[in-house]
Design an enzyme around this catalytic site. Structure first.
Site, PDB file in Angstrom:
ATOM      1  N   GLY A 280       0.815  -1.206   0.000  1.00 28.56           N
ATOM      2  CA  GLY A 280       0.000   0.000   0.000  1.00 28.56           C
ATOM      3  C   GLY A 280       0.846   1.252   0.000  1.00 28.56           C
ATOM      4  O   GLY A 280       1.785   1.383  -0.777  1.00 28.56           O
ATOM      5  N   GLU A 281       0.474   2.193   0.859  1.00 30.53           N
ATOM      6  CA  GLU A 281       1.151   3.471   1.085  1.00 30.53           C
ATOM      7  C   GLU A 281       1.446   4.230  -0.194  1.00 30.53           C
ATOM      8  O   GLU A 281       2.458   4.923  -0.313  1.00 30.53           O
ATOM      9  CB  GLU A 281       2.424   3.294   1.931  1.00 30.53           C
ATOM     10  CG  GLU A 281       3.544   2.520   1.295  1.00 30.53           C
ATOM     11  CD  GLU A 281       4.728   2.245   2.220  1.00 30.53           C
ATOM     12  OE1 GLU A 281       5.866   2.262   1.713  1.00 30.53           O
ATOM     13  OE2 GLU A 281       4.512   1.992   3.415  1.00 30.53           O
ATOM     14  N   ALA A 282       0.556   4.121  -1.194  1.00 31.08           N
ATOM     15  CA  ALA A 282       0.639   4.906  -2.438  1.00 31.08           C
ATOM     16  C   ALA A 282       1.832   4.565  -3.315  1.00 31.08           C
ATOM     17  O   ALA A 282       2.218   5.358  -4.177  1.00 31.08           O
ATOM     18  CB  ALA A 282       0.627   6.403  -2.143  1.00 31.08           C
TER      19      ALA A 282
END
Length: 329
Positions: free
Chosen positions: A303-305
């Site tokens: 995740g986390e962009a």
């Protein structure tokens, strides 16, 4: 009973979304036709440059890109639906702040700004299997926070999320919007095995059973079975549209938040690119539902962009190709 009043400002904004700048888009198309290359040979690079012009109203350029990550915690996580404990959300936020996360390295590689927003991690939303995640005013206030969070002059924004349990919440949102049961939308998330996936599906089904009669309104879906990062992301997407800033959306949770806006107005995501298709099964499903075309397919489960940050690199390249490539003499 639902008054709807806290959401009225957002409903009004959604009725008057700025349209794309057709003249700016047409100019980019014409300029590509005049460049020293076969017609259409740069494929989606040309499309992305045109999209950027259409939604900013100016020649394609990315000089102040920002990665915005919204982090929230969820009461439904108490049902053992994630391999990670809830305090892992704060640990991930701290890792980003210290420069040690994957997204930090991507930001260095592509010269991207980064902001991570801690949305009351010490106060998880209510358990959606027992009550609404947020009250109306709290949800509307978090949307407003998301709108303010992107202020500051960024000319392209990549939106991502952090939150233990938020793939279950995303599945609940999408099941409420599009139908189906929990098993149709849940997946492994951050590494859930078969038993945990079954618990995720059961949690979604319980939430749908509890809130079902109130889920016809997309804003009610957002506040009843959503969470703070979802509300903030929805607000950020809407604010970017009003400010003529293009958006790159990351993974499953970010797209679930975006789907709420699309359910209110099908034109709401026209200024958005989907960065990538992740390994989460529901991500591909919602991409198809929304009729979007991901830029990348790197089999990312992180995740986390991270996917959005990588896709911004392509958008930057598309803008530079347009501005720097030689025209036919």
């Amino acid at each position: 009973m639902t008054t709807g009043l806290p959401f009225d400002d957002f409903r009004n904004l959604m009725r008057e979304l700025p349209a794309r700048d057709e003249a700016a888009a047409a100019k980019v198309r014409t300029q590509f036709q005049q460049m020293r290359k076969p017609a259409g040979s740069l494929g989606r690079i040309e499309e992305i440059a045109e999209w950027l012009a259409a939604w900013t109203g100016r020649p394609p350029a990315v000089t102040r890109p920002l990665v915005a990550i919204f982090a929230g915690n969820h009461g439904v996580a108490r049902h053992n639906i994630s391999p990670r404990q809830q305090d892992a959300t704060a640990e991930m936020v701290e890792s980003c702040a210290a420069g040690g996360a994957a997204i930090n390295q991507i930001c260095v590689a592509y010269d991207l700004g980064l902001k991570v927003f801690d949305l009351a991690l010490h106060l998880p939303t209510a358990d959606i299997t027992q009550e609404a995640a947020l009250d109306e005013r709290g949800c509307a206030a978090t949307m407003a926070f998301g709108m303010e969070a992107i202020a500051g002059g960024a000319d392209l924004i990549a939106i991502g999320d952090l939150g233990v349990g938020n793939s279950t919440v995303a599945a609940a949102i999408l099941a409420a919007l599009y139908g189906g049961s929990g098993k149709d939308w849940v997946g492994p998330g951050s590494g859930a095995g078969p038993d945990m996936i079954a618990r995720k599906a059961a949690a979604v089904d319980a939430a749908l059973a509890l809130h079902g009669r109130n889920l016809k309104d997309p804003f009610e879906v957002l506040r009843r079975v959503g969470g703070r990062e979802f509300a903030a992301i929805a607000g950020a997407i809407l604010a970017a549209r009003m400010q003529k800033v293009a958006i790159v959306l990351d993974g499953f949770a970010a797209l679930a938040a975006a789907a709420v806006l699309h359910a209110v107005n099908p034109a709401a995501l026209d200024h958005c690119l989907v960065a990538h298709v992740s390994t989460e099964p529901g991500h591909a499903k919602v991409i198809e539902r929304l009729g979007l075309d991901p830029v990348l397919d790197l089999k990312l489960a992180h995740g986390e962009a991270t996917g959005a940050g990588l896709a911004v690199g392509i958008v930057k390249a598309a803008a530079l190709v347009h501005s720097g490539m030689a025209a036919t003499l």
